[in-house]
Design an enzyme around this catalytic site. Structure first.
Site, PDB file in Angstrom:
ATOM      1  N   LYS A  10       0.822  -1.208   0.000  1.00 28.82           N
ATOM      2  CA  LYS A  10       0.000   0.000   0.000  1.00 28.82           C
ATOM      3  C   LYS A  10       0.866   1.272   0.000  1.00 28.82           C
ATOM      4  CE  LYS A  10      -3.912  -2.276   2.299  1.00 28.82           C
ATOM      5  NZ  LYS A  10      -4.930  -2.171   3.387  1.00 28.82           N
ATOM      6  N   TYR A  50     -12.488  -1.777  -3.609  1.00 27.74           N
ATOM      7  CA  TYR A  50     -13.007  -1.914  -2.238  1.00 27.74           C
ATOM      8  C   TYR A  50     -14.528  -1.759  -2.171  1.00 27.74           C
ATOM      9  CZ  TYR A  50      -8.341  -2.115  -0.157  1.00 27.74           C
ATOM     10  OH  TYR A  50      -7.074  -2.507   0.216  1.00 27.74           O
ATOM     11  N   ASN A 113      -2.080   0.280   6.582  1.00 25.94           N
ATOM     12  CA  ASN A 113      -1.509  -0.927   7.182  1.00 25.94           C
ATOM     13  C   ASN A 113      -0.644  -1.755   6.223  1.00 25.94           C
ATOM     14  OD1 ASN A 113      -3.569  -1.863   5.657  1.00 25.94           O
ATOM     15  ND2 ASN A 113      -4.693  -2.881   7.304  1.00 25.94           N
ATOM     16  N   HIS A 116      -2.128  -5.455   1.553  1.00 24.48           N
ATOM     17  CA  HIS A 116      -3.427  -6.109   1.397  1.00 24.48           C
ATOM     18  C   HIS A 116      -3.188  -7.598   1.162  1.00 24.48           C
ATOM     19  CE1 HIS A 116      -7.450  -7.047  -0.119  1.00 24.48           C
ATOM     20  NE2 HIS A 116      -6.854  -7.717  -1.086  1.00 24.48           N
ATOM     21  N   GLU A 127      -9.685 -10.404  -7.509  1.00 30.12           N
ATOM     22  CA  GLU A 127      -8.682  -9.347  -7.336  1.00 30.12           C
ATOM     23  C   GLU A 127      -7.493  -9.547  -8.276  1.00 30.12           C
ATOM     24  OE1 GLU A 127      -9.872  -8.741  -2.629  1.00 30.12           O
ATOM     25  OE2 GLU A 127      -7.851  -9.435  -3.142  1.00 30.12           O
TER      26      GLU A 127
HETATM   27  P1  GDP Z   1      -8.083  -6.625   5.894  1.00 29.86           P
HETATM   28  O1  GDP Z   1      -8.764  -7.761   5.193  1.00 29.86           O
HETATM   29  O2  GDP Z   1      -7.199  -7.075   7.032  1.00 29.86           O
HETATM   30  O3  GDP Z   1      -7.330  -5.720   4.937  1.00 29.86           O
HETATM   31  O4  GDP Z   1      -9.197  -5.727   6.595  1.00 29.86           O
HETATM   32  P2  GDP Z   1     -10.680  -5.276   6.136  1.00 29.86           P
HETATM   33  O5  GDP Z   1     -11.132  -6.063   4.932  1.00 29.86           O
HETATM   34  O6  GDP Z   1     -11.523  -5.288   7.344  1.00 29.86           O
HETATM   35  O7  GDP Z   1     -10.487  -3.761   5.722  1.00 29.86           O
HETATM   36  C1  GDP Z   1      -9.912  -3.409   4.488  1.00 29.86           C
HETATM   37  C2  GDP Z   1      -8.964  -2.262   4.696  1.00 29.86           C
HETATM   38  O8  GDP Z   1      -9.696  -1.112   5.110  1.00 29.86           O
HETATM   39  C3  GDP Z   1      -7.938  -2.462   5.822  1.00 29.86           C
HETATM   40  O9  GDP Z   1      -6.815  -3.217   5.410  1.00 29.86           O
HETATM   41  C4  GDP Z   1      -7.573  -1.020   6.155  1.00 29.86           C
HETATM   42  O10 GDP Z   1      -6.642  -0.478   5.217  1.00 29.86           O
HETATM   43  C5  GDP Z   1      -8.905  -0.302   5.972  1.00 29.86           C
HETATM   44  N1  GDP Z   1      -9.622  -0.143   7.240  1.00 29.86           N
HETATM   45  C6  GDP Z   1     -10.209  -1.095   8.004  1.00 29.86           C
HETATM   46  N2  GDP Z   1     -10.782  -0.564   9.104  1.00 29.86           N
HETATM   47  C7  GDP Z   1     -10.547   0.780   9.035  1.00 29.86           C
HETATM   48  C8  GDP Z   1     -10.879   1.899   9.875  1.00 29.86           C
HETATM   49  O11 GDP Z   1     -11.527   1.754  10.910  1.00 29.86           O
HETATM   50  N3  GDP Z   1     -10.450   3.140   9.450  1.00 29.86           N
HETATM   51  C9  GDP Z   1      -9.757   3.317   8.284  1.00 29.86           C
HETATM   52  N4  GDP Z   1      -9.371   4.560   7.934  1.00 29.86           N
HETATM   53  N5  GDP Z   1      -9.424   2.291   7.473  1.00 29.86           N
HETATM   54  C10 GDP Z   1      -9.811   1.041   7.836  1.00 29.86           C
END
Ligand code: GDP
Length: 138
Positions: A10, A50, A113, A116, A127
């Site tokens: 990222k 997303y 973070n 992905h 994807e």
């Molecule tokens: P992943 O599968 O571990 O990537 O997590 P998710 O599918 O739940 O979320 C997708 C991405 O959205 C995450 O990797 C983060 O970059 C972002 N994200 C998730 N929760 C939050 C949040 O509470 N705030 C923000 N700004 N970004 C978030």
């Protein structure tokens, strides 16, 4: 159980200069690179990637972040790729990620973070096709 997953390095990790170290961890963990490119998502393409999170409160922030800079996208191959890669990257929030995981070492915050990883075999295929044509996979 499928043998492929899709990763993105990222914009935070790219800007912080961690792409080489992250690719090294991925290769050392036994993943083979099937396809790889450096690219930059438009807000439209990031929104499309997303779309599953469209109703979430952080969707706008996520789309802005993911289109804020260059990324690396790659298809990775290994037995049990989706689950093993999720283990390698660690929890979504780096504060909760295990020691030695990519997010623990290189992520900035819950939103920014570092990497992905696909969450299912079905999404890994969708994807992978989002970024790569058949002519780009080896
Ligand atoms: P992943 O599968 O571990 O990537 O997590 P998710 O599918 O739940 O979320 C997708 C991405 O959205 C995450 O990797 C983060 O970059 C972002 N994200 C998730 N929760 C939050 C949040 O509470 N705030 C923000 N700004 N970004 C978030």
């Amino acid at each position: 159980m499928s043998n492929r997953t899709l990763t993105m390095i990222k914009p935070d990790a790219m800007k912080n200069g961690f792409s080489g170290a992250i690719l090294d961890m991925i290769i050392n963990a036994g993943f083979r690179i099937v396809a790889l490119k450096q690219t930059k998502l438009s807000t439209e393409k990031a929104g499309e990637f997303y779309a599953v999170h469209k109703e979430r409160p952080f969707y706008g922030e996520l789309v802005d972040f993911m289109s804020s800079g260059v990324i690396i996208a790659a298809i990775l191959e290994k037995e049990n790729a989706v689950a093993d890669f999720r283990t390698l990257i660690g929890a979504t929030n780096p504060a909760n990620a295990d020691e030695g995981t990519i997010r623990k070492k290189y992520a900035t915050s819950l939103g920014e973070n570092a990497v992905h990883g696909s969450d299912s075999d079905e999404n890994a295929k969708i994807e992978g096709d989002f970024f790569f044509s058949a002519l780009e996979k080896f």
